[in-house]
Design an enzyme around this catalytic site. Sequence first.
Site, mmCIF file in Angstrom:
data_model
loop_
_atom_site.group_PDB
_atom_site.id
_atom_site.type_symbol
_atom_site.label_atom_id
_atom_site.label_comp_id
_atom_site.label_asym_id
_atom_site.label_seq_id
_atom_site.Cartn_x
_atom_site.Cartn_y
_atom_site.Cartn_z
ATOM 1 N N ASP A 1 -4.342 -5.909 -2.547
ATOM 2 C CA ASP A 1 -3.995 -5.458 -1.188
ATOM 3 C C ASP A 1 -2.836 -6.273 -0.616
ATOM 4 O O ASP A 1 -2.691 -7.457 -0.919
ATOM 5 C CB ASP A 1 -5.231 -5.573 -0.279
ATOM 6 C CG ASP A 1 -5.053 -4.761 0.995
ATOM 7 O OD1 ASP A 1 -4.257 -3.806 0.998
ATOM 8 O OD2 ASP A 1 -5.717 -5.091 2.000
ATOM 9 N N ASN B 1 0.583 -4.875 -0.230
ATOM 10 C CA ASN B 1 1.933 -4.446 -0.619
ATOM 11 C C ASN B 1 2.770 -4.035 0.597
ATOM 12 O O ASN B 1 3.945 -4.385 0.701
ATOM 13 C CB ASN B 1 1.871 -3.224 -1.554
ATOM 14 C CG ASN B 1 1.252 -3.550 -2.888
ATOM 15 O OD1 ASN B 1 1.083 -4.709 -3.230
ATOM 16 N ND2 ASN B 1 0.918 -2.527 -3.650
ATOM 17 N N ARG C 1 7.641 0.544 2.634
ATOM 18 C CA ARG C 1 6.363 0.210 1.980
ATOM 19 C C ARG C 1 6.415 0.460 0.468
ATOM 20 O O ARG C 1 5.797 -0.272 -0.302
ATOM 21 C CB ARG C 1 5.221 1.041 2.605
ATOM 22 C CG ARG C 1 4.918 0.682 4.046
ATOM 23 C CD ARG C 1 3.808 1.579 4.604
ATOM 24 N NE ARG C 1 2.582 1.458 3.824
ATOM 25 C CZ ARG C 1 1.636 0.534 4.027
ATOM 26 N NH1 ARG C 1 1.768 -0.349 4.995
ATOM 27 N NH2 ARG C 1 0.566 0.487 3.268
ATOM 28 N N HIS D 1 5.027 -1.560 -2.980
ATOM 29 C CA HIS D 1 4.217 -1.047 -4.095
ATOM 30 C C HIS D 1 4.909 -1.343 -5.433
ATOM 31 O O HIS D 1 4.248 -1.687 -6.411
ATOM 32 C CB HIS D 1 3.964 0.452 -3.932
ATOM 33 C CG HIS D 1 3.136 0.792 -2.730
ATOM 34 N ND1 HIS D 1 1.981 0.107 -2.411
ATOM 35 C CD2 HIS D 1 3.292 1.717 -1.748
ATOM 36 C CE1 HIS D 1 1.466 0.605 -1.300
ATOM 37 N NE2 HIS D 1 2.242 1.586 -0.868
ATOM 38 N N ASN E 1 -7.327 6.474 0.303
ATOM 39 C CA ASN E 1 -5.867 6.303 0.429
ATOM 40 C C ASN E 1 -5.106 7.632 0.561
ATOM 41 O O ASN E 1 -3.935 7.639 0.940
ATOM 42 C CB ASN E 1 -5.296 5.481 -0.732
ATOM 43 C CG ASN E 1 -5.649 4.009 -0.664
ATOM 44 O OD1 ASN E 1 -5.821 3.337 -1.681
ATOM 45 N ND2 ASN E 1 -5.755 3.461 0.542
ATOM 46 N N ARG F 1 -3.212 8.407 3.884
ATOM 47 C CA ARG F 1 -1.911 7.816 4.236
ATOM 48 C C ARG F 1 -0.860 8.926 4.413
ATOM 49 O O ARG F 1 -1.079 10.055 3.984
ATOM 50 C CB ARG F 1 -1.486 6.841 3.137
ATOM 51 C CG ARG F 1 -2.418 5.659 3.105
ATOM 52 C CD ARG F 1 -1.948 4.583 2.191
ATOM 53 N NE ARG F 1 -2.855 3.455 2.282
ATOM 54 C CZ ARG F 1 -2.588 2.229 1.903
ATOM 55 N NH1 ARG F 1 -1.416 1.956 1.372
ATOM 56 N NH2 ARG F 1 -3.471 1.274 2.040
ATOM 57 N N SER G 1 -13.967 -2.454 1.007
ATOM 58 C CA SER G 1 -13.206 -1.190 1.103
ATOM 59 C C SER G 1 -13.653 -0.152 0.066
ATOM 60 O O SER G 1 -12.822 0.476 -0.597
ATOM 61 C CB SER G 1 -11.702 -1.451 0.988
ATOM 62 O OG SER G 1 -11.257 -2.244 2.065
#
Length: 252
Positions: A20, A22, A33, A37, A68, A71, A196
Amino acid sequence: MGKDNTQEMQKPKHIVVVMDGNGRWAKKRFMPRTAGHKAGVNATRELVKACVEKSIDALTIFAFSSENWKRPDQEVSSLMELFLTTLQSEVKELHEQSVRMCFIGDVGAFSEKLQNKIRQAEDLTRDNTGMCLSIAVNYGGRWDVANACKIIAEKVESGEIKSSDVNAELVNQHVALAGLPEPDLFIRTGGDKRISNFLIWQLAYTELYFTDALWPDFDRNELDQALAWFVNRQRRFGKTGDQVEQANKVNC
Ligand code: IPE
Ligand code: IPE
Ligand code: MG
């Protein structure tokens, strides 16, 4: 027994990692972002190499959670693109390192192209005898447990087993990572102290290690710090500390 042997004894067989941070790594650098990654892939490559060198039996990494998908579309599609290019560029070298690759999670939700790459990577590395690298994609711990329940319910329905056969051991055999040693060490980067929806069933007795380092900054030194922390854990599995110490003395 010498100190080194003690450390050897406490070497985790199976490490699981929530990679976690990135996005925050990129934000700090005024970068998109996606750049975070990409940098995260480099950290992952180094982690795998380090674990192979340290003869860790199994490494399981959380690459994309079932949550995810929430997002922004653009981030999700660039992550999918990155999975594809990463598989294309990394599988050969992993194969050369004799790593056995497995994917856990509901991969049916991915594009045909990505599913094919996943299958190819698994097929190519299936007979490798080195470290088992499990990559969690579209994975959720609750999905995993529910999926195990579904398979077990189908077996009860078909008469293959009876409902009275259902116990923790049977559930264990139907969740992801069945057949691997239970995770010894959980590492989460990025500073948050939560699971998570990662391996909620499998983490029952795992030692939980949290670091503020953002994933792209997680290097060998960070891994060594986590391993050094792990060495000093007394794993009691419900017993008393005295019982564990006594058993260790006998084993010496
Ligand atoms: C982890 O980093 C990678 C994935 C979840 C795919 P994040 O993207 O969650 O980074 P932060 O937490 O926003 O910094
Ligand atoms: C966990 O990170 C999932 C992965 C690392 C793939 P998240 O960034 O999705 O977790 P939350 O949302 O902060 O709990
Ligand atoms: Mg995050």
